[in-house]
Design an enzyme around this catalytic site. Sequence first.
Site, PDB file in Angstrom:
ATOM      1  N   HIS A 100      -8.948   4.297  -0.671  1.00  0.00           N
ATOM      2  CA  HIS A 100      -8.308   3.686  -0.601  1.00  0.00           C
ATOM      3  C   HIS A 100      -7.393   2.521  -1.608  1.00  0.00           C
ATOM      4  O   HIS A 100      -7.395   1.618  -1.592  1.00  0.00           O
ATOM      5  CB  HIS A 100      -7.421   3.707   0.463  1.00  0.00           C
ATOM      6  CG  HIS A 100      -6.242   2.638   1.229  1.00  0.00           C
ATOM      7  ND1 HIS A 100      -5.549   2.944   0.117  1.00  0.00           N
ATOM      8  CD2 HIS A 100      -6.161   1.448   1.695  1.00  0.00           C
ATOM      9  CE1 HIS A 100      -3.735   1.696   0.564  1.00  0.00           C
ATOM     10  NE2 HIS A 100      -4.482   1.312   1.255  1.00  0.00           N
ATOM     11  N   CYS A 104       0.803  -1.265   0.912  1.00  0.00           N
ATOM     12  CA  CYS A 104       0.192  -0.198   0.128  1.00  0.00           C
ATOM     13  C   CYS A 104       1.130   1.108  -0.439  1.00  0.00           C
ATOM     14  O   CYS A 104       0.801   2.315  -0.238  1.00  0.00           O
ATOM     15  CB  CYS A 104      -0.991  -0.158   1.098  1.00  0.00           C
ATOM     16  SG  CYS A 104      -1.790  -1.296   1.080  1.00  0.00           S
TER      17      CYS A 104
END
Lengths: 382, 130
Positions: free
Chosen positions: A330, A83
């Site tokens: 996200h 991420c």
Amino acid sequence: MREVAIVGAGMTRFGELWNQSLRDMFVEAAAGALNDAGADRLDTIYVGCMSGGQFVGQEHLGPLMADHLGMNGVAAVHVESACASGGVALRQAFIDVASGMSDLVLAAGIEKMTDGADVTNVLATAADQELEVYHGVTFPGLYAMIARAHMQAYGTTEEDLAWVSVKNHRHGAMNEKAQFPGEVTLEQVMASSMVAEPLRLLHCSPVSDGAAAVLLCPLDQAGQYTDRPVKIVGSGLATSSLALAEREDPAFLDSVQLSAERAYKMAGVGPRDIQLAEVHDCFSIAEICCIEALGFVEKGKGGPAAKDGLTTIGGRIPVNTSGGLKSKGHPVGATGVAQTIEIFRQLRGEAGGRQVENARLGLAQNMGGSGASSVIHIFQGV
Amino acid sequence: MPSPRYTREIPSRYRLEAGRCKGCDKVAYPARRVCPSCRGKEIQMVNLTPKGKVVTSTVIHVPPDDFLMEAPYAMAIVETPEGARLMTQVVDCEPSTVLPGMDVSLEFRLIRKEGKGGILCYGHKAVPVF
């Protein structure tokens, strides 16, 4: 090292973008950044993406994206740190320009998560497969263990966690790019369904598609592209063990502290100098741990920060003015670059209703896994 | 899970084999070639004592597909007397009762199945000691 500036930015809306493919989203964001700066050439492209291979079966993203941008032949490479892939792409672009190797570099972040892949399993590849995933733990489960350790050590409450979501949705409601721009109440968060105790659905960032891109060049050439460049004054990258069990204190994100120390040192500033920050709130507890590791509050004192208004726009250190991962969305590989764009807009005074007054120095913190990698950049308005 | 990958993990998963650094005494589970604490390379194999204390825990309500039938289930990081830490499920109890500080024993159990026709995958799970 040369001084480096960001001179243009572009991004897609974040959300379930069923009509756009991975490459479509990249081109929208990248072309947006080039147009923003009035640039029509590039020396190098860095594409941050966690897992094109598992989400849509596509690897070799460097040449693919260069080609679709009409930049066949340009140096282009995919970088990955789960991420934190977007933040790491920015760091590679920064190093490339600072070193003198390239003059005009695009740092992009992209992810396509809603094309039907088993998202839980793909995200779990960022955890330790043999020691964690094998036994049935999920990412919400890992952050839930961090949350419980924090509650045990410092008395942090479920209400403290919920306030992070309430605050970030309040900010995100002013962001036209956000996936979930609606506000939520404390009661809604506290009554949402349980995912991994003590984390509920509204403590978790959503599954998203999206792309973001910024254009970098040496500061002394920035005038060709914009009269309001934003300088990158510090960059720090650090690692920790992939497996949460290996860390001495599961309630503390040591990679965040280490990457912050490096970025502060390069910039010659400290946490008290930072006027606003985007931090990696993949789960509400992550924002609490991050503001502690960044030095915005003392260790163990992050819990009440959102509730007390410390991290709200208008507070001492506004955190996640964009809405954060929670409200903005996200798309994992895109997040680090999207955080950068929020700080870029804020330092140029272009953040509209969520503008932080007189913002000159901002920070973006992006992390991978349960905190096994953390990358931080510090930005200064010129 | 391809069989070679599974086979390689058998010593640590079935017998709790770990490595103790001869330089600094740090016990790493599973054993590593380089000590994570002092970078020492002289490692002595040891078997972990099959018991420990819960460091932190959660109850998984939304599980991965392979664990769908088991949810909700408790998971914990357990520290053994040697100071090694393991991620395990905690079973044979009400999941919500699993909290930091709880004493557990580590027992050999079935962890997961490799699809319908694949191998059965074993390892250790924690059980509360009262």
